[in-house]
Design an enzyme around this catalytic site. Sequence first.
Site, PDB file in Angstrom:
ATOM      1  N   GLU B 144       0.833  -1.199   0.000  1.00  0.00           N
ATOM      2  CA  GLU B 144       0.000   0.000   0.000  1.00  0.00           C
ATOM      3  C   GLU B 144       0.879   1.264   0.000  1.00  0.00           C
ATOM      4  O   GLU B 144       1.847   1.346   0.757  1.00  0.00           O
ATOM      5  CB  GLU B 144      -0.889   0.000   1.244  1.00  0.00           C
ATOM      6  CG  GLU B 144      -1.895   1.149   1.271  1.00  0.00           C
ATOM      7  CD  GLU B 144      -2.717   1.178   2.556  1.00  0.00           C
ATOM      8  OE1 GLU B 144      -2.280   0.605   3.569  1.00  0.00           O
ATOM      9  OE2 GLU B 144      -3.816   1.785   2.537  1.00  0.00           O
ATOM     10  N   LYS B 219      -9.715   2.501  -2.464  1.00  0.00           N
ATOM     11  CA  LYS B 219      -9.953   1.888  -1.144  1.00  0.00           C
ATOM     12  C   LYS B 219     -11.367   2.173  -0.636  1.00  0.00           C
ATOM     13  O   LYS B 219     -11.765   3.331  -0.506  1.00  0.00           O
ATOM     14  CB  LYS B 219      -8.905   2.447  -0.185  1.00  0.00           C
ATOM     15  CG  LYS B 219      -8.883   1.855   1.205  1.00  0.00           C
ATOM     16  CD  LYS B 219      -7.613   2.343   1.946  1.00  0.00           C
ATOM     17  CE  LYS B 219      -7.516   1.840   3.358  1.00  0.00           C
ATOM     18  NZ  LYS B 219      -6.188   2.149   3.954  1.00  0.00           N
ATOM     19  N   CYS B 256      -5.876  -2.689   2.313  1.00  0.00           N
ATOM     20  CA  CYS B 256      -5.593  -2.537   3.753  1.00  0.00           C
ATOM     21  C   CYS B 256      -6.792  -2.783   4.674  1.00  0.00           C
ATOM     22  O   CYS B 256      -7.220  -3.906   4.847  1.00  0.00           O
ATOM     23  CB  CYS B 256      -4.967  -1.170   4.011  1.00  0.00           C
ATOM     24  SG  CYS B 256      -4.136  -1.081   5.617  1.00  0.00           S
TER      25      CYS B 256
END
Lengths: 415, 415
Positions: B144, B219, B256
């Site tokens: 990330e 995300k 994540c």
Amino acid sequence: MESSNGKPPQGKEEGMAAAAEGSIGGYESLHRLLESNLSPELFKEASRLLLGLNCARPLEAISLPGATTALAEAHDFDVQAFRFNADKEQMRQPRIVRVGLVQNSIAVPTTCHFADQKKAIMEKVKLIIDAAGASGVNVLCLQEAWTMPFAFCTREKRWCEFAEPVDGESTQFLQDLAQKYNMVIVSPILERDINHGEIIWNTVVVIGNNGNIIGIHRKNHIPRVGDFNESTYYMEGNTGHPVFETAYGKIAVNICYGRHHPLNWLAFGLNGAEIVFNPSATVGELSEPMWPVEARNAAIANSYFVGSINRVGTEVFPNAFTSGDGKPQHADFGHFYGSSHFSAPDASCTPSLSRYRDGLMISDMDLNLCRQIKDKWAFRMTARYDMYANLLSEYMKPDYKPQVISDPLINKRKA
Amino acid sequence: MESSNGKPPQGKEEGMAAAAEGSIGGYESLHRLLESNLSPELFKEASRLLLGLNCARPLEAISLPGATTALAEAHDFDVQAFRFNADKEQMRQPRIVRVGLVQNSIAVPTTCHFADQKKAIMEKVKLIIDAAGASGVNVLCLQEAWTMPFAFCTREKRWCEFAEPVDGESTQFLQDLAQKYNMVIVSPILERDINHGEIIWNTVVVIGNNGNIIGIHRKNHIPRVGDFNESTYYMEGNTGHPVFETAYGKIAVNICYGRHHPLNWLAFGLNGAEIVFNPSATVGELSEPMWPVEARNAAIANSYFVGSINRVGTEVFPNAFTSGDGKPQHADFGHFYGSSHFSAPDASCTPSLSRYRDGLMISDMDLNLCRQIKDKWAFRMTARYDMYANLLSEYMKPDYKPQVISDPLINKRKA
């Protein structure tokens, strides 16, 4: 209560718990295997990682009254007890509940008269309930279809005789014990639904600490895998995702195969569960790699405690059957590996009960931890449920088109 | 490449990777700790349980070309490689793909000029990509926000200078390498959205094996926990749950904190993903107990492969900051514990890369395993998505009433 090398005790009753179990060795649990073979310092480190204890709250063992340990020694069942701690709050008192899980093998061979099989199981389970009562357990959960062998592998319908109405014999038996011990008892049975054509369900009866029946829940997801021929016997449950508000907190029950479905776990969480039990019957070769993963993930994702229960031992049936794997017929379902344990919302968990013996797992848990973890991690607030409600609604349409972005050059170069 | 006692190598560059890490000891991985301290026989058993290898398909180590191992030795990064096998089918050929994961620390102190920091990271990552290329990796995923330190803990907006448009410097850099190595590269960056007011996103750019940009994903779930002050910098993604159909299979990216959301994992599965990457940046005290659980659960529940990546090392920032925990100000986010690894749909997983060093994890995986496991376990067919679509729609209403069954005798007896 166990041999020093972490191996299971000898002297199993013949025909009920075969020793051979394929590739897995004969130790009682991974935790005990490591405890017996690592230095104390390394064991502490391994244990910290395996049990998710990398946090401010170590897991403490609880010392139990002599009455409990005496019963465990006299009747050769494993008993373990641990405490999950939470932070002190200023505006709420701690809400500490003592919770128990029971795992057991059947008590007499499956060739015995059904009434005798049931009676023998009830007698042995009563001893474990007595041990839990002696320790002041507030909420106790038994294993899936606890009154019978897990006979669904056979596809023989005669085992349906073990089914009972919700207020039947086993419920009445447990109502007395619930009242005696001021204990909520969660009782998973094979249900016969008298008011709906005598059909069969896989059901849990939740009995309050005054001996009253609070309500029931029926298994939502029915397996189609291996010898879990349950779909031959009963259909998917029709009771939604109830949470039972008891004298000792809000509890729910995700029965067996439902643990493979994150949405099932989620739904109990959305309805407010603080403890979700997962009474199961599952065998080594098939599911043991998943067993330490799914319940812990559910506890993490939904900020509640999970109590995982699996029956124990190998059940041999009167008639041989095949397993749809091309192998010869055989008369057993494989080894139910026990390994009952608790998982907490902070990602920690207890060690597991024996892979071979009956057992009682006890944990003290401060239910305040659930909301503390919700506030800390904010999983519910960041979950974007609206997006997923829409996605699932779209997905249910027969003409659903998956969101796929294809590389336009996919065939340009030989991959 | 590692010391015999499983401890990390000495000689970290000062100020970039602090040695102290609280309660966790100094070993590179649990797997290596056990390997160094158990007898081979016991290690094999522990390993079988920990890696979920209780199945017909053992995990095999792959031997890599000298060019790869030479780069790893020269530049001190960990390299490991394993093969997941599937059953042979009659109607389909095996679809074996070689997949790689890269974990790395930053390359120079965070006090250096931003351009120099970025250049130094790109140079060190290029060496690992070269090693992957030398091994014929087909699909490679970076960590990330790989072009920068994970500076969101500071809440200082000047780090936004690291943001790039989708077709910016780092993408161009990787497009060349993708074409050179005939490799799909998944590149998670901080994105500046030029066409929408120069706003910031946490984005992954998927580059095809011909060097073309296939598409992006942003995300979906932004953390509000600990020092993960990302919600200060960017909002929840608006790209849904795309699956990228590449020359080497259907891939998706759960960035994540999205790994804590089972619905996010589910959505990529519903759209047909066979491999889902989880590029992450997460620290020991907070998330290490969850790390071995969530990705494996996602692989099991959704019948796909998961590649989990975490950055490595301790990043020290120029200005001290507090953490909302009453403790004194400090200048680092804690230790990013690496531990990148793969999980498979059959519940097995690989060991993890080093907790301390840069690394390249490679796996050969037969994508046919995904459908084989779908057919075996039938999780999708038994999932009852219609029930959950309805539940989530109801839940979104402000007046939603949870399904709670209260014990009417709850106050009859003192609990």
